[in-house]
Design a protein around this motif. Structure first.
Motif, PDB file in Angstrom:
ATOM      1  N   ILE C 232       0.936  -1.298   0.004  1.00  0.00           N
ATOM      2  CA  ILE C 232      -0.031   0.096  -0.136  1.00  0.00           C
ATOM      3  C   ILE C 232       0.999   1.294   0.015  1.00  0.00           C
ATOM      4  N   ASN C 233       1.845   0.989   0.677  1.00  0.00           N
ATOM      5  CA  ASN C 233       3.028   2.377   0.630  1.00  0.00           C
ATOM      6  C   ASN C 233       3.556   2.448  -0.500  1.00  0.00           C
ATOM      7  N   ALA C 234       3.849   1.393  -1.312  1.00  0.00           N
ATOM      8  CA  ALA C 234       4.353   1.629  -2.643  1.00  0.00           C
ATOM      9  C   ALA C 234       3.384   2.257  -3.563  1.00  0.00           C
ATOM     10  N   LEU C 235       2.347   1.937  -3.552  1.00  0.00           N
ATOM     11  CA  LEU C 235       1.297   2.384  -4.285  1.00  0.00           C
ATOM     12  C   LEU C 235       0.882   3.814  -4.007  1.00  0.00           C
ATOM     13  N   MET C 236       1.119   4.243  -2.811  1.00  0.00           N
ATOM     14  CA  MET C 236       0.910   5.744  -2.409  1.00  0.00           C
ATOM     15  C   MET C 236       2.171   6.302  -2.941  1.00  0.00           C
ATOM     16  N   LEU C 237       3.397   5.956  -3.068  1.00  0.00           N
ATOM     17  CA  LEU C 237       4.435   6.587  -3.832  1.00  0.00           C
ATOM     18  C   LEU C 237       4.261   6.735  -5.119  1.00  0.00           C
ATOM     19  N   THR C 238       4.006   5.473  -5.789  1.00  0.00           N
ATOM     20  CA  THR C 238       3.891   5.851  -7.315  1.00  0.00           C
ATOM     21  C   THR C 238       2.715   6.394  -7.858  1.00  0.00           C
TER      22      THR C 238
ATOM     23  N   LEU D 235      13.372   8.517  -8.887  1.00  0.00           N
ATOM     24  CA  LEU D 235      13.125   8.382 -10.240  1.00  0.00           C
ATOM     25  C   LEU D 235      13.226   7.033 -10.561  1.00  0.00           C
ATOM     26  N   MET D 236      14.254   6.410 -10.051  1.00  0.00           N
ATOM     27  CA  MET D 236      14.361   4.723 -10.617  1.00  0.00           C
ATOM     28  C   MET D 236      13.383   3.911  -9.861  1.00  0.00           C
ATOM     29  N   LEU D 237      12.629   4.345  -9.038  1.00  0.00           N
ATOM     30  CA  LEU D 237      11.514   3.663  -8.449  1.00  0.00           C
ATOM     31  C   LEU D 237      10.153   3.863  -9.121  1.00  0.00           C
ATOM     32  N   THR D 238      10.111   5.226  -9.333  1.00  0.00           N
ATOM     33  CA  THR D 238       8.940   5.674 -10.064  1.00  0.00           C
ATOM     34  C   THR D 238       8.780   5.468 -11.706  1.00  0.00           C
ATOM     35  N   CYS D 239       9.908   5.458 -12.289  1.00  0.00           N
ATOM     36  CA  CYS D 239       9.982   5.265 -13.748  1.00  0.00           C
ATOM     37  C   CYS D 239      11.228   4.443 -14.332  1.00  0.00           C
ATOM     38  N   GLY D 240      11.705   3.567 -13.290  1.00  0.00           N
ATOM     39  CA  GLY D 240      12.856   2.776 -14.051  1.00  0.00           C
ATOM     40  C   GLY D 240      12.479   1.351 -14.563  1.00  0.00           C
ATOM     41  N   HIS D 241      11.171   0.991 -14.591  1.00  0.00           N
ATOM     42  CA  HIS D 241      10.709  -0.064 -15.443  1.00  0.00           C
ATOM     43  C   HIS D 241       9.647   0.098 -16.486  1.00  0.00           C
ATOM     44  N   TYR D 242       9.870   1.235 -17.189  1.00  0.00           N
ATOM     45  CA  TYR D 242       8.960   1.613 -18.171  1.00  0.00           C
ATOM     46  C   TYR D 242       7.543   1.409 -17.738  1.00  0.00           C
ATOM     47  N   ASP D 243       6.473   0.746 -18.419  1.00  0.00           N
ATOM     48  CA  ASP D 243       5.294   0.734 -18.043  1.00  0.00           C
ATOM     49  C   ASP D 243       4.889  -0.605 -16.925  1.00  0.00           C
ATOM     50  N   SER D 245       6.862  -0.131 -13.907  1.00  0.00           N
ATOM     51  CA  SER D 245       7.413   0.746 -12.881  1.00  0.00           C
ATOM     52  C   SER D 245       6.559   0.434 -11.866  1.00  0.00           C
ATOM     53  N   GLY D 246       5.246   0.834 -11.721  1.00  0.00           N
ATOM     54  CA  GLY D 246       4.337   0.609 -10.462  1.00  0.00           C
ATOM     55  C   GLY D 246       4.222  -0.898  -9.998  1.00  0.00           C
ATOM     56  N   ASP D 247       4.324  -1.985 -11.160  1.00  0.00           N
ATOM     57  CA  ASP D 247       4.032  -3.034 -10.786  1.00  0.00           C
ATOM     58  C   ASP D 247       5.599  -3.543  -9.824  1.00  0.00           C
ATOM     59  N   PHE D 248       6.697  -3.281 -10.365  1.00  0.00           N
ATOM     60  CA  PHE D 248       8.014  -3.427  -9.588  1.00  0.00           C
ATOM     61  C   PHE D 248       8.145  -2.943  -8.344  1.00  0.00           C
ATOM     62  N   ALA D 249       7.639  -1.565  -8.165  1.00  0.00           N
ATOM     63  CA  ALA D 249       7.553  -1.130  -6.859  1.00  0.00           C
ATOM     64  C   ALA D 249       6.698  -1.801  -6.064  1.00  0.00           C
ATOM     65  N   PHE D 250       5.605  -2.498  -6.369  1.00  0.00           N
ATOM     66  CA  PHE D 250       4.461  -3.034  -5.713  1.00  0.00           C
ATOM     67  C   PHE D 250       5.169  -4.277  -5.230  1.00  0.00           C
ATOM     68  N   ARG D 251       5.797  -5.104  -6.369  1.00  0.00           N
ATOM     69  CA  ARG D 251       6.335  -6.398  -6.052  1.00  0.00           C
ATOM     70  C   ARG D 251       7.607  -6.421  -5.343  1.00  0.00           C
ATOM     71  N   VAL D 252       8.440  -5.736  -5.632  1.00  0.00           N
ATOM     72  CA  VAL D 252       9.884  -5.589  -5.137  1.00  0.00           C
ATOM     73  C   VAL D 252       9.896  -4.557  -4.065  1.00  0.00           C
ATOM     74  N   GLY D 253       9.655  -3.410  -4.406  1.00  0.00           N
ATOM     75  CA  GLY D 253       9.623  -2.350  -3.437  1.00  0.00           C
ATOM     76  C   GLY D 253      10.897  -1.537  -3.027  1.00  0.00           C
TER      77      GLY D 253
END
Lengths: 313, 313, 313, 313
Positions: C232-238, D235-243, D245-253
């Motif tokens: 949930i924190n990750a979704l808030m960030l992105t 920027l790597m977290l929000t934009c580092g994996h193209y489309d 990126s959100g999923d990577f942040a969600f799954r890997v963090g």
């Protein structure tokens, strides 16, 4: 000069032999029940004849073809002010696209896509109840055809009311931009009933005569000015077949308006008002056999707004 | 019947009095130097007359009007196979839009937007060097007009080559989708030279006669088949004015093709091939006075493909 | 280590001196009445303190911040099945965009844009009446804060119901794609009431503690699993700040969720749950002073999820 | 605390057993030749260890991972002025999308999509020849790793130069908007060579240490300020994996940057700089096994920027 009666018979035979008939529209449950085997054609000529073939007397749901008559009424009410609220450009997107509305701030591209027709219905409501606007529309098509038996199929209207989520989305969206003046349910009630008008090819060909006759009713009265008739024809040519309008102009070469019920009304200025009907639709949502029949008719008659006049006679 | 010579004189006077003349295209440096005060008009009639007014003998850069002649040549080379690589639908976006190309996988919507015309240039190259294709194009317009003085303005061609980043983007983008067969610089070299052809209104009206005459050259030869002439006219009507094609069809009602040099070629099938020119452009990138002049001409003559034939005579 | 109480006082003074305060949201009439002079801040720390400054005890409409709590509830009901109906990617478009829905067939990009939150409300309805789902939501935020005085402002809920045409469009559109299971009015009724919950900064900071504490309630109970809290924190960030989420991550560097009421809830994992409020919004629809206050706070404390842990203590 | 060496060994075994390995990038011919069976991993820790497993010493094409180093250099040259020419928001479209460029007038959404990286290359050229900028880049990654053997694969660079039509389109398009200062071929020459740098996982993990160490080189020098290091991580977290990126942040963090060569550089601030490599890509163009390996690593270590610091130790 072509023998139209013989040609119509030829076309009816050719269409009966077609195996690829397209898909009947499934998103309106009542329409999904129609037998795809139907094919009808009728031609009202400028010299007063009415020729017909196939299932030319079977009534079908005119659906989006009603947009032509609704536009005519709305122009009668507000004139060119209509164009402040609806554009006149081909859509370049599928017929129910909401993307364009977002990009263009709630102004639909033309009166023949759903969003544009919903604005036209809002104009036609004019502060009255839907039944008033619907009654006016019915009287108008009865006057154009001289046939008071034309009616609305309430089952089809109810069927659309129940499942028209996408149209509800379009209407609410335009309302958010301030481009609807009446409550959404009243506007859509008017719109869905207008689409549910049923006519036969014979009736539809009669109804289109004013567009062939530069705005005159065959009884001598004037329905619209010559300029307005031409401009409605122009809109039918550029926008009458959703995202396949360019292709229809290219292949058939005459103004036309299709409906998901499988009908097409086509106008050869000064010569003919033509109605075809076959329920199966092609990938663009236009009648598969109806389009083919019109293409064949145009080729055989030479009718095209893009050829020298003498060629087509 | 209208006195065309008098009408042309009226139009030239009316246009000279206009204060709002639009903006001369600035993105091609050579074009930006043109004086916006120019206005010219010429009409070639089906009965062989040529009437002209204003600056009808001043040569201007035909730019995108060349797309009509290039399309005619390409159809002569590959026929309907062209339509596997270019669509026939109005664009619904600005004339140099790349968005549509992405959504439709490198297939441009029609041959009259830049992307489509670049594919047409690729077809016209046909494995040869640009000078061969450019020479063929020049010979074609000289044949259509019977005037061997028509030439390319090399300064304009060089001016486009130097600044045409957007066209380079379009070309590379289509190449990425496999929709160009020749190197990008050769295709664009051909395209930029074709756009840099200079003609006067008088020459341009002569060049368009085959589209008025159902595909025949006035000398009796056949340029294209009647069907092809009609279909090119259809494309001009639905796609000839970029994102204002619908509006032009609505207001003027005849097929036309505009160029950023300020010229417009308009065709009344069976009656007239018309060229107008005024360098100032409206918001849609079409000649401001040229559009107005054609609208006035159409209203005064009754010429419209959407009216009964007898009305216009 | 930073003296948080002094820092909060500094921030409150700095914000009071700001002249550019943004625009109060005008599309919800009840919100448009709020005085833009307000600024409040509250910080609940992992070691159990609660520090506050400015108008930290004034209740405001939490609006989209409620999406965090609604998502938490929905994940409790259906778990990862939720992600079949809602994406997890930043939107790249304005917060109420319908374009993306068309391109992606009715699946909203993430649960923090309006369309995604409407699907979450559909999940939370779970076959019950809106009042059941709304009651559950209220009980949840009361449990998180330990404060039973939290309530819904019915005037605000009614205000949205009356003008929420765009949300009605989104909901009908998703219904057309089959991505809503309940009638649109029930789903939106739930959604509008959830958005109309009022909380003070103090209450909101308390409500966010479970996201700072890896899913635990400060009373020792578990609200969600550690993994779910992180996600949930990750979704808030992105995705937490609409089309300015990347900028917020870049400038502030901690997960946050904003609402058009002017509030922002921000989480520093393991350290702090922060609530700020100021009604004026910047161009992206996020609180102007709230964003600035969080940026200042992050800089002075060193709090950032992107810096080594020791740096921030 | 987790035994990292054992965990790396576990991960290498688990990845070797995976059958679904994705597709090797085919659009760059030289990359298409790589054996998809490879998997490598290396972790540089904040306390100075370097642990590795699998093919950690095989050099691969870092491709888009180079965008992180190029951005670092460009920020050193022009500082925050860079953000006038490149945005900081996730893209919401495929990595080579040109649609967004049209809608946003030639300003790419972020420096990690191709268009943004091309602008960064334009900045890094700084009026010099490509070989100067390329030399600077090489020196930078050699300095970061302390390994002078790192080099460019000229075959890969040439391979991109020959087929990079889409990047040529992007570059010309931005040039049309005035957002490139140097000739397109020089900018792309720089960009393609930068992408063709080859590094092993071991080298790449070393190169990323400054982002783990809040901007410091392990030798004590400062590469960038702490704030800049955090913002690059953001920027790597929000934009580092193209489309995705959100999923990577969600799954890997954790912040990461992927390349079509199959590598991913991931940063756990204060703890670890991680490089993984496996050439097969998933549907979003990111390494299939690389993503899985990082997800597994994050779960087993508790490393996540979204969890309380103590949880991960």
């Amino acid at each position: 000069m072509v023998d139209l009666a013989a040609l119509i018979a030829d076309i009816a035979v050719a269409m009966a032999a077609q195996e690829e008939r397209g898909q009947v529209a499934s998103y309106i449950p009542e329409l999904a029940k129609i037998d795809p085997a139907h094919f009808g054609i009728a031609i009202a000529t400028a010299d007063g004849r009415l020729l017909a073939g196939g299932d030319a007397d079977t009534a079908f749901s005119i659906q989006s073809i009603s947009k032509v008559f609704a536009l005519t009424l709305a122009l009668g009410k507000v004139g060119d002010q209509l164009w402040d609220r609806v554009g006149r450009e081909p859509s370049g997107n599928a017929f129910n696209s909401i993307v364009q509305l977002e990009q263009e701030h709630g102004i639909p591209r033309n009166p023949f896509i759903n969003a544009g027709a919903i604005v036209v219905s809002d104009v036609n409501l004019g502060g009255h109840q839907p039944r008033v606007a619907i009654g006016e529309m019915l009287r108008f098509v009865r006057y154009l055809t001289g046939d008071d038996s034309i009616a609305i199929n309430e089952d089809v209207a109810a069927s659309e009311t129940g499942t028209g989520f996408r149209n509800m989305a379009l209407a609410n969206y335009m309302r958010a931009f301030g481009n609807l003046r009446h409550p959404v349910d009243l506007v859509l009630g008017t719109y869905f009933h207008q689409c549910a008008i049923e006519m036969s090819c014979r009736q539809l060909a009669l109804a289109g005569r004013y567009l062939m006759l530069d705005g005159r009713h065959p009884d001598g009265g004037r329905v619209v000015s010559p300029g307005r008739a031409r401009r409605i024809n122009a809109l039918m040519l550029t926008c009458g077949h959703y995202d396949a309008s360019g292709d229809f102009a290219f292949r058939v070469g005459i103004p036309g308006k299709s409906g998901v019920g499988g009908g097409i009304l086509a106008i050869v200025p000064g010569r003919a008002s033509i109605a075809v009907w076959s329920p199966g639709l092609n990938d663009n949502g236009n009648s598969q056999l109806g389009t083919q029949a019109l293409e064949l008719l145009a080729r055989r008659t030479g009718w095209s707004v893009f050829s020298p006049p003498e060629e087509g006679d």
